[in-house]
Design an enzyme around this catalytic site. Structure first.
Site, PDB file in Angstrom:
ATOM      1  N   CYS A  79      54.065   6.199  38.089  1.00  0.00           N
ATOM      2  CA  CYS A  79      53.696   6.132  39.781  1.00  0.00           C
ATOM      3  C   CYS A  79      52.376   5.639  39.992  1.00  0.00           C
ATOM      4  O   CYS A  79      52.185   4.406  39.455  1.00  0.00           O
ATOM      5  CB  CYS A  79      54.103   7.338  40.290  1.00  0.00           C
ATOM      6  N   HIS A 167      59.345   8.818  39.100  1.00  0.00           N
ATOM      7  CA  HIS A 167      58.856  10.135  38.200  1.00  0.00           C
ATOM      8  C   HIS A 167      59.904  10.786  37.080  1.00  0.00           C
ATOM      9  O   HIS A 167      60.708  11.384  37.592  1.00  0.00           O
ATOM     10  CB  HIS A 167      58.660  11.178  39.112  1.00  0.00           C
ATOM     11  N   GLU A 169      59.254  13.029  35.342  1.00  0.00           N
ATOM     12  CA  GLU A 169      58.957  14.545  35.006  1.00  0.00           C
ATOM     13  C   GLU A 169      60.093  15.549  35.675  1.00  0.00           C
ATOM     14  O   GLU A 169      60.192  16.587  35.686  1.00  0.00           O
ATOM     15  CB  GLU A 169      57.635  14.809  35.041  1.00  0.00           C
ATOM     16  N   SER A 221      45.522  44.601  30.926  1.00  0.00           N
ATOM     17  CA  SER A 221      45.898  44.961  32.622  1.00  0.00           C
ATOM     18  C   SER A 221      47.236  45.576  32.763  1.00  0.00           C
ATOM     19  O   SER A 221      47.754  46.037  33.720  1.00  0.00           O
ATOM     20  CB  SER A 221      46.150  43.647  33.149  1.00  0.00           C
ATOM     21  N   GLY A 222      47.785  45.683  31.514  1.00  0.00           N
ATOM     22  CA  GLY A 222      49.402  46.243  31.445  1.00  0.00           C
ATOM     23  C   GLY A 222      50.395  45.136  31.650  1.00  0.00           C
ATOM     24  O   GLY A 222      51.582  45.320  31.675  1.00  0.00           O
ATOM     25  N   GLY A 223      50.011  43.872  31.973  1.00  0.00           N
ATOM     26  CA  GLY A 223      50.722  42.735  32.087  1.00  0.00           C
ATOM     27  C   GLY A 223      51.135  42.090  30.814  1.00  0.00           C
ATOM     28  O   GLY A 223      50.298  42.473  29.447  1.00  0.00           O
ATOM     29  N   VAL A 224      51.990  40.979  30.904  1.00  0.00           N
ATOM     30  CA  VAL A 224      52.437  40.379  29.556  1.00  0.00           C
ATOM     31  C   VAL A 224      51.269  39.405  28.723  1.00  0.00           C
ATOM     32  O   VAL A 224      50.769  39.637  27.801  1.00  0.00           O
ATOM     33  CB  VAL A 224      53.454  39.260  30.025  1.00  0.00           C
ATOM     34  N   ASP A 225      50.382  38.852  29.688  1.00  0.00           N
ATOM     35  CA  ASP A 225      49.411  37.897  29.212  1.00  0.00           C
ATOM     36  C   ASP A 225      48.391  38.674  28.452  1.00  0.00           C
ATOM     37  O   ASP A 225      48.041  38.393  27.289  1.00  0.00           O
ATOM     38  CB  ASP A 225      48.840  37.210  30.312  1.00  0.00           C
ATOM     39  N   SER A 226      47.728  39.626  28.992  1.00  0.00           N
ATOM     40  CA  SER A 226      46.773  40.379  28.180  1.00  0.00           C
ATOM     41  C   SER A 226      47.299  41.173  27.029  1.00  0.00           C
ATOM     42  O   SER A 226      46.712  41.273  26.066  1.00  0.00           O
ATOM     43  CB  SER A 226      45.962  41.285  29.163  1.00  0.00           C
ATOM     44  N   THR A 227      48.516  41.738  27.220  1.00  0.00           N
ATOM     45  CA  THR A 227      49.078  42.146  25.906  1.00  0.00           C
ATOM     46  C   THR A 227      49.517  41.179  24.786  1.00  0.00           C
ATOM     47  O   THR A 227      48.905  41.626  23.697  1.00  0.00           O
ATOM     48  CB  THR A 227      50.428  43.080  26.438  1.00  0.00           C
TER      49      THR A 227
END
Length: 509
Positions: A79, A167, A169, A221-227
């Site tokens: 584009c 586009h 994508e 944090s108890g979340g997926v990312d930090s774990t």
């Protein structure tokens, strides 16, 4: 990392989708602002120029020096990127008063072109532009047209430089993924070997080399990312990793002890800190959502820094930062409108001088989940819905009080447990209850009530960049509403949020 494609961002809202499509093909890619990108080395197999909200005719339109790229490594303009290639090398573009937006049928003029290999003609594509290319550069060849766009795709003779006006994508371009795969594999020569196991192996090796015998602190944090970040680091450096899990008083019902138990089972070296009083005191009287986030961030840094200094030999701070955090915090023009502060994009005060390590920085959310499963983290933990860093503070609208948090926790618990019981939880990206700062009249028995309203929110998404509301069954919503009203004292009305992102955000604050 043996191969990658660089995506140079001119500010398009669709730039992240280009990255996602390539990642889905197991091709590693990085998004960089057009004016600040790394010099291509031997690992860079190709470069993609994104679209842009700007017109190439604008006085302040983005400009880039492609002398180190064009003709040397494969290049694809999309584009705005296509128009930039046209005007930058002798072609011409005219600006229309009306944007061309929507579906168009692409007629491929050179079916043997490696960019359109196995793409049928005609093929549906998605247009979104105000400028049109009138004249191609002298050494360019037209590859495809639509009824309204003569130069819908072109290439430069004698080099692997391509451009498309549409586009590829977006999902509306039916064979867009194939076009991007053709560019990445047929033209750039990428092998598509970027898999979870490859990422884990390379990341662990890199972490060991980078950190050596030094020690690392990480806030869980108890979340997926930090774990997932913690487990990756644990596999790389073992007991050199020191995790700290802070209870900010804004977690879900019984979440602190539950998550602590999960971390014990994972064998992580961690400590739990109850700092709920400090957080709730700091939030007293605050109603503005951004002010809440900043107050929570300030107290968190104070608490975390107090714990960090107890670990005398730590020289690194690990964070669970993921790619959407990075992308939303950096714009193609060096500044951006602050939608919300990201709790992962920041650091400790200067008196706690730690180096930063972010093992998930280049991953989207769904990729983090795949990495987590490959690391052996239990599926029920990996499939947990995202939960905001500021916790329930941004789901309890208005001033935070213990009473309102208690009401919200109970309502949220009923909603989440019901989703799991009815096997709806895994089909939802993120769900939660929101306590509104308004009361309304109701009737319970023969008595008039004047109590709070709870809004339920459930969305489907792949990475949180965009989201749509989930069409939950009416019968399910009816039962959840009745359960909340009957079991949670202080609530007499439940509503369901049916707005999408954009224009709304997933969280209400």
């Amino acid at each position: 990392m043996n191969e990658k494609i660089l995506i140079l961002d001119f500010g398009s809202q669709l730039t992240q989708l280009i990255g996602r499509r390539l990642r889905e093909l197991n091709i590693y890619c990085e998004i960089h602002p057009y004016h600040h990108f790394p010099k291509p080395d031997d690992t860079v197999k190709g470069v993609i120029l994104s679209g842009s909200p700007y017109s190439v005719m604008d006085k302040d339109a983005p400009e880039i020096d492609l002398s180190g790229i064009k003709g040397k490594i494969p290049l694809l303009g999309i584009c705005f990127g296509a128009q930039h290639l046209a005007t930058g090398y002798g072609g011409a573009v005219h600006s229309s008063l009306s944007r061309e937006y929507g579906r168009a049928m692409l007629e491929i003029l050179e079916p043997d072109s490696p960019l359109f290999r196995e793409v049928p003609s005609p093929s549906a594509v998605w247009m979104s532009h105000g400028d049109s290319i009138d004249i191609l550069p002298e050494n360019a060849v037209n590859l495809a047209s639509t009824p309204d766009v003569k130069y819908a795709a072109f290439r430069f003779s004698g080099e692997d430089t391509y451009a498309v006006q549409f586009h590829p994508e977006v999902y509306h371009t039916v064979h867009g993924a194939l076009i991007l795969e053709n560019f990445a594999k047929n033209i750039c020569g990428c092998t598509g070997d970027w898999t979870p196991s490859c990422f884990i192996e390379n990341t662990i090796e890199s972490l060991r080399t980078t950190i050596g015998s030094e020690h690392v602190i990480l806030a869980l944090s108890g979340g997926v990312d930090s774990t997932v970040a913690a487990v990756l680091l644990h596999k790389a450096i073992g007991k050199q990793l020191h995790c700290i899990f802070v209870d900010n008083g804004l977690l879900r019902l019984n979440e602190f002890p539950s998550v602590m138990k999960s971390y014990e089972e994972m064998g992580l070296n961690f400590s739990g800190v109850d700092a709920s009083e400090k957080f709730l005191s700091a939030l007293a009287g605050i109603t503005d959502p951004e002010a809440k986030r900043k107050a929570i961030g300030k107290v968190f840094i104070e608490v975390f820094a107090g714990e960090a200094v107890k670990i005398n030999n730590a020289t690194w701070l690990a964070q669970g930062t993921i790619y959407p955090d990075v992308i939303e915090s950096v714009s193609a023009h060096g500044h951006s409108s602050v939608i919300k502060s990201h709790h992962n994009v920041g650091g400790l005060p200067e008196h706690v001088p730690l180096k930063i390590v972010e093992p998930l920085r280049m991953l989207f959310k769904d990729e983090v989940r795949r990495i987590g499963l490959s690391l052996g983290i239990k599926e029920e933990f990996i499939k947990r819905h995202p939960f905001p860093g500021p916790g329930l503070a941004i789901r309890q609208l208005g001033e935070i009080t213990r009473e309102k948090l208690g009401i919200l926790r109970q309502a949220d618990d009923i909603f989440i447990k019901a989703l799991k019981k009815e096997n709806l939880y895994d089909s939802v990206w993120q769900a939660g209850a929101i306590l509104l700062p308004v009361k309304s009249v109701g009737v319970m028995g023969d008595e008039r009530t004047y109590e709070y309203t709870v809004a339920l929110r459930a969305v489907e998404s792949t990475d949180g960049m965009t989201a749509d509301w989930v069409d939950l069954p009416y019968g399910f919503l009816r039962k959840v509403s009745n359960d909340i009203i009957n079991k949670v004292q202080g609530v007499n009305r439940v509503v369901y949020d049916i707005s999408s992102k954009p224009p709304a955000t997933i969280e209400w604050e």
